[in-house]
Design a protein around this motif. Structure first.
Motif, PDB file in Angstrom:
ATOM      1  N   ASN A  70       0.848  -1.198   0.000  1.00  0.00           N
ATOM      2  CA  ASN A  70       0.000   0.000   0.000  1.00  0.00           C
ATOM      3  C   ASN A  70       0.875   1.237   0.000  1.00  0.00           C
ATOM      4  OD1 ASN A  70      -2.983  -0.767   0.390  1.00  0.00           O
ATOM      5  ND2 ASN A  70      -1.873  -2.148   1.756  1.00  0.00           N
ATOM      6  N   THR A 154     -12.028   0.283   0.096  1.00  0.00           N
ATOM      7  CA  THR A 154     -11.875   1.743   0.231  1.00  0.00           C
ATOM      8  C   THR A 154     -12.726   2.460  -0.825  1.00  0.00           C
ATOM      9  OG1 THR A 154      -9.677   1.579   1.206  1.00  0.00           O
ATOM     10  CG2 THR A 154     -10.205   3.648   0.109  1.00  0.00           C
ATOM     11  N   THR A 198      -7.163  10.114 -14.152  1.00  0.00           N
ATOM     12  CA  THR A 198      -5.808  10.570 -14.465  1.00  0.00           C
ATOM     13  C   THR A 198      -4.802   9.437 -14.277  1.00  0.00           C
ATOM     14  OG1 THR A 198      -5.203  11.341 -12.241  1.00  0.00           O
ATOM     15  CG2 THR A 198      -6.368  12.906 -13.664  1.00  0.00           C
ATOM     16  N   CYS A 199      -3.759   9.455 -15.138  1.00  0.00           N
ATOM     17  CA  CYS A 199      -2.685   8.458 -15.054  1.00  0.00           C
ATOM     18  C   CYS A 199      -1.467   8.985 -15.796  1.00  0.00           C
ATOM     19  CB  CYS A 199      -3.156   7.125 -15.637  1.00  0.00           C
ATOM     20  SG  CYS A 199      -3.446   7.208 -17.416  1.00  0.00           S
ATOM     21  N   LYS A 204      -1.353   2.698 -19.180  1.00  0.00           N
ATOM     22  CA  LYS A 204      -2.362   2.830 -18.124  1.00  0.00           C
ATOM     23  C   LYS A 204      -3.665   3.390 -18.695  1.00  0.00           C
ATOM     24  CE  LYS A 204       0.756   3.701 -14.198  1.00  0.00           C
ATOM     25  NZ  LYS A 204       0.800   4.306 -12.851  1.00  0.00           N
ATOM     26  N   TYR A 219      -1.501  12.492 -17.773  1.00  0.00           N
ATOM     27  CA  TYR A 219      -1.046  13.854 -17.407  1.00  0.00           C
ATOM     28  C   TYR A 219       0.373  14.148 -17.877  1.00  0.00           C
ATOM     29  CZ  TYR A 219       1.172  11.655 -13.270  1.00  0.00           C
ATOM     30  OH  TYR A 219       1.932  10.877 -12.443  1.00  0.00           O
ATOM     31  N   CYS A 242      -6.569  10.888  -4.812  1.00  0.00           N
ATOM     32  CA  CYS A 242      -5.503  10.067  -4.212  1.00  0.00           C
ATOM     33  C   CYS A 242      -4.146  10.738  -4.195  1.00  0.00           C
ATOM     34  CB  CYS A 242      -5.348   8.767  -5.026  1.00  0.00           C
ATOM     35  SG  CYS A 242      -6.781   7.694  -4.959  1.00  0.00           S
ATOM     36  N   SER A 268       1.504  12.139  -3.402  1.00  0.00           N
ATOM     37  CA  SER A 268       2.617  12.973  -3.892  1.00  0.00           C
ATOM     38  C   SER A 268       3.417  13.580  -2.742  1.00  0.00           C
ATOM     39  CB  SER A 268       2.099  14.070  -4.827  1.00  0.00           C
ATOM     40  OG  SER A 268       1.265  14.965  -4.116  1.00  0.00           O
ATOM     41  N   PHE A 298     -11.683  10.376   3.989  1.00  0.00           N
ATOM     42  CA  PHE A 298     -12.139   8.991   4.209  1.00  0.00           C
ATOM     43  C   PHE A 298     -10.939   8.161   4.609  1.00  0.00           C
ATOM     44  CE2 PHE A 298     -12.595   4.588   3.108  1.00  0.00           C
ATOM     45  CZ  PHE A 298     -13.866   4.276   3.553  1.00  0.00           C
ATOM     46  N   GLY A 354       5.776   5.194  -9.966  1.00  0.00           N
ATOM     47  CA  GLY A 354       4.507   5.398 -10.676  1.00  0.00           C
ATOM     48  C   GLY A 354       4.270   4.403 -11.789  1.00  0.00           C
ATOM     49  N   LYS A 355       4.945   3.263 -11.748  1.00  0.00           N
ATOM     50  CA  LYS A 355       4.870   2.331 -12.894  1.00  0.00           C
ATOM     51  C   LYS A 355       3.756   1.298 -12.766  1.00  0.00           C
ATOM     52  CE  LYS A 355       8.502   3.736 -15.315  1.00  0.00           C
ATOM     53  NZ  LYS A 355       8.247   5.167 -15.406  1.00  0.00           N
ATOM     54  N   ASN A 356       3.208   1.081 -11.596  1.00  0.00           N
ATOM     55  CA  ASN A 356       2.262  -0.038 -11.444  1.00  0.00           C
ATOM     56  C   ASN A 356       0.927   0.234 -12.121  1.00  0.00           C
ATOM     57  OD1 ASN A 356       1.951   1.870  -9.072  1.00  0.00           O
ATOM     58  ND2 ASN A 356       0.184   0.539  -8.695  1.00  0.00           N
TER      59      ASN A 356
HETATM   60  P1  NAP Z   1      -1.522   2.933  -6.214  1.00  0.00           P
HETATM   61  O1  NAP Z   1      -2.556   3.889  -6.644  1.00  0.00           O
HETATM   62  O2  NAP Z   1      -1.557   1.554  -6.703  1.00  0.00           O
HETATM   63  O3  NAP Z   1      -0.046   3.393  -6.690  1.00  0.00           O
HETATM   64  C1  NAP Z   1       0.403   4.578  -6.675  1.00  0.00           C
HETATM   65  C2  NAP Z   1       0.117   5.358  -7.986  1.00  0.00           C
HETATM   66  O4  NAP Z   1       0.077   6.723  -7.612  1.00  0.00           O
HETATM   67  C3  NAP Z   1       1.255   5.244  -9.008  1.00  0.00           C
HETATM   68  O5  NAP Z   1       1.138   4.202  -9.902  1.00  0.00           O
HETATM   69  C4  NAP Z   1       1.180   6.586  -9.698  1.00  0.00           C
HETATM   70  O6  NAP Z   1       0.164   6.538 -10.695  1.00  0.00           O
HETATM   71  C5  NAP Z   1       0.760   7.480  -8.567  1.00  0.00           C
HETATM   72  N1  NAP Z   1       1.952   8.025  -7.888  1.00  0.00           N
HETATM   73  C6  NAP Z   1       2.966   7.383  -7.302  1.00  0.00           C
HETATM   74  N2  NAP Z   1       3.856   8.223  -6.777  1.00  0.00           N
HETATM   75  C7  NAP Z   1       3.401   9.411  -7.019  1.00  0.00           C
HETATM   76  C8  NAP Z   1       3.887  10.695  -6.727  1.00  0.00           C
HETATM   77  N3  NAP Z   1       5.010  10.893  -6.062  1.00  0.00           N
HETATM   78  N4  NAP Z   1       3.181  11.707  -7.144  1.00  0.00           N
HETATM   79  C9  NAP Z   1       2.047  11.511  -7.828  1.00  0.00           C
HETATM   80  N5  NAP Z   1       1.498  10.327  -8.119  1.00  0.00           N
HETATM   81  C10 NAP Z   1       2.198   9.279  -7.722  1.00  0.00           C
HETATM   82  O7  NAP Z   1      -1.446   2.964  -4.627  1.00  0.00           O
HETATM   83  P2  NAP Z   1      -2.594   2.697  -3.560  1.00  0.00           P
HETATM   84  O8  NAP Z   1      -1.981   1.924  -2.451  1.00  0.00           O
HETATM   85  O9  NAP Z   1      -3.837   2.202  -4.227  1.00  0.00           O
HETATM   86  O10 NAP Z   1      -2.834   4.148  -3.012  1.00  0.00           O
HETATM   87  C11 NAP Z   1      -3.439   5.171  -3.781  1.00  0.00           C
HETATM   88  C12 NAP Z   1      -3.925   6.255  -2.819  1.00  0.00           C
HETATM   89  O11 NAP Z   1      -4.997   5.746  -2.063  1.00  0.00           O
HETATM   90  C13 NAP Z   1      -2.870   6.733  -1.828  1.00  0.00           C
HETATM   91  O12 NAP Z   1      -3.048   8.099  -1.624  1.00  0.00           O
HETATM   92  C14 NAP Z   1      -3.244   5.965  -0.574  1.00  0.00           C
HETATM   93  O13 NAP Z   1      -2.788   6.579   0.614  1.00  0.00           O
HETATM   94  C15 NAP Z   1      -4.750   5.963  -0.711  1.00  0.00           C
HETATM   95  N6  NAP Z   1      -5.471   4.955   0.081  1.00  0.00           N
HETATM   96  C16 NAP Z   1      -6.253   5.407   1.067  1.00  0.00           C
HETATM   97  C17 NAP Z   1      -7.004   4.568   1.827  1.00  0.00           C
HETATM   98  C18 NAP Z   1      -7.910   5.154   2.877  1.00  0.00           C
HETATM   99  O14 NAP Z   1      -8.431   4.443   3.731  1.00  0.00           O
HETATM  100  N7  NAP Z   1      -8.122   6.447   2.825  1.00  0.00           N
HETATM  101  C19 NAP Z   1      -6.933   3.183   1.598  1.00  0.00           C
HETATM  102  C20 NAP Z   1      -6.102   2.716   0.555  1.00  0.00           C
HETATM  103  C21 NAP Z   1      -5.382   3.620  -0.202  1.00  0.00           C
HETATM  104  P3  NAP Z   1      -0.074   7.660 -11.820  1.00  0.00           P
HETATM  105  O15 NAP Z   1       1.108   8.575 -11.819  1.00  0.00           O
HETATM  106  O16 NAP Z   1      -0.252   6.896 -13.072  1.00  0.00           O
HETATM  107  O17 NAP Z   1      -1.324   8.345 -11.396  1.00  0.00           O
END
Ligand code: NAP
Ligand code: X1H
Length: 372
Positions: A70, A154, A198-199, A204, A219, A242, A268, A298, A354-356
């Motif tokens: 995560n 989520t 956005t991606c 993607k 973007y 996110c 970020s 949330f 950001g590759k996944n």
């Molecule tokens: P994820 O979206 O699978 O992976 C991260 C993605 O975010 C990357 O592939 C990249 O995609 C983008 N990214 C990575 N580093 C970045 C950076 N420095 N600046 C801008 N974009 C970046 O990861 P995830 O675990 O599902 O988490 C996504 C978001 O959801 C996070 O903010 C996480 O904290 C949040 N989340 C919150 C909860 C909650 O309960 N509130 C639960 C789960 C996750 P692109 O560049 O292609 O956009």
């Protein structure tokens, strides 16, 4: 009866316990936070000589086969979840594996050999003790089920509790091709909304189209603010946000009258010393007031009581072929597929470059995890 025998054997002769041909060893490997830092490689150490923990009365002992990475693992390793925390402590929020032993009261709902997914601390380990209440039975040991646990629920719960989606509304999802974004896209389409995502790459964007996203915005190629202004002059009704920072500001500006922005995270900022992604909050009250718009936070932890219901609904959608669970096991990453606990470091790096596409998952093959 087998479950009862298992826990008794666990207590007195753990070394000799036999579970479907493979013994539970006395020692195992796990990842441990040894120094607080958002730099996962600096914070975390692989320990090879840890005792396999014993389940208590209401617990399961799970042999992990897949562990979920995560974005917030680095907030956890930085000690941000609990600023009073002292190192060393275990890391990893979620896993999927088989029950290898269990406590007496847990045996009314679970049995040895069962496949479960769970949301509990310390999953970056070969074995994890999990309270039975934190586990969900899954049909088999497939990583897709793990993607539903944190990332899927989520999206499901935040959109249901705070999104108030109705057909024809416009939903903007940031980090749309990621672990949780993919579900926000699909659930919004299911609610008959128009979805913008956005991606950062054309691959993607193609994935997003394949799961129903109406308007992927890469973007790196397009200006998100300009696209939103030109193609959505009346604004967007809901934002699943996110990323934080400048993208948050763009999303606030793009809100329609009575629009709802849901703060899911602000990835970020997580690698910075404060973990925060600054936004132009000074103008926020005026911007929201003018549009009767709102911003909500949330955090899944506050909705845990609704997780089993959400998980049940998502599992059914997936089984019925109505929900894609895209998982990324690192096959295209430098260094290849994420296999073994040591590859969690690469998996975190991969996410932060950001590759996944989809949920980042590490496999712990049985040959590794059952080694004595
Ligand atoms: P994820 O979206 O699978 O992976 C991260 C993605 O975010 C990357 O592939 C990249 O995609 C983008 N990214 C990575 N580093 C970045 C950076 N420095 N600046 C801008 N974009 C970046 O990861 P995830 O675990 O599902 O988490 C996504 C978001 O959801 C996070 O903010 C996480 O904290 C949040 N989340 C919150 C909860 C909650 O309960 N509130 C639960 C789960 C996750 P692109 O560049 O292609 O956009
Ligand atoms: C008790 O409630 C919380 C909520 C969030 C305790 C800690 C946090 C936290 O550390 C998080 C967090 C957790 C999950 C997630 O998906 C994203 C985030 S962002 C974040 C945080 C980042 C920097 C800080 O200075 C404080 C919190």
């Amino acid at each position: 009866m087998r479950a009862l025998r298992t826990i008794v054997d666990m207590s007195y002769a753990r070394h000799f316990l036999d579970f479907q041909g493979s013994a539970i060893p006395r020692v195992m490997q796990k990842l441990v936070v040894t120094r607080l830092s958002p730099n996962f490689r600096e914070a975390v150490t692989l320990r090879r000589d840890c005792a396999v923990p014993l389940p208590g009365d209401g617990d399961l002992l799970v042999r992990n086969r897949f562990i979920g990475v995560n974005a917030s693992d680095i907030n956890y390793s930085a000690g941000r979840y609990n600023p009073a925390v002292k190192v060393p402590f275990d890391v990893g929020f979620e896993g999927l594996g088989e029950v290898v032993a269990l406590g007496l009261s847990a045996s009314s709902r679970y049995s040895v050999g069962q496949a479960v997914a769970y949301l509990a601390p310390g999953s970056f380990a070969e074995y994890t003790v999990v309270p039975a209440s934190a586990a969900t039975a899954v049909p088999s040991l497939e990583p897709e089920y793990l993607s539903l646990l944190v990332s899927g629920t989520t999206a499901y719960l935040s959109l249901e509790e705070l999104g108030a989606l109705s057909p024809g509304q416009k939903v903007l999802v940031t980090a749309a091709a990621g672990g949780t974004g993919q579900f926000a896209v699909q659930l919004s389409k299911r609610a008959k909304c128009h979805v913008i995502g956005t991606c950062s790459s054309e691959e993607k964007a193609a994935f997003l189209r394949s799961v129903g996203c109406d308007r992927p915005i890469n973007y790196k190629m397009e200006d998100v603010g300009a696209v939103l202004q030109q193609e959505y002059p009346d604004g967007v009704d809901v934002v699943y946000e996110c990323v934080g920072g400048p993208l948050f500001d763009l999303a606030v500006n793009a809100l329609a009258t009575k629009g709802r922005l849901i703060i899911i995270g602000f990835i970020s900022g997580y690698q910075t010393p404060t973990g925060l992604a600054p936004v132009k909050a000074g103008l926020l009250p005026a911007k929201l007031l003018k549009k009767s718009a709102s911003v909500h936070g949330f955090f899944l932890t506050h909705y845990l009581s609704r997780c089993p219901e959400a998980m049940g609904r998502l599992l059914k959608m997936h089984t019925d072929g109505e929900l894609v669970c895209q998982v990324d096991l690192g096959a295209l990453s430098p260094g290849g597929r994420f296999t073994g606990l040591e590859s969690v470091f690469r998996a975190v790096d991969y996410m932060y470059t950001g590759k996944n596409t989809g949920k980042v998952i590490v496999e712990l093959p049985p040959s590794v995890s059952s080694k004595l």
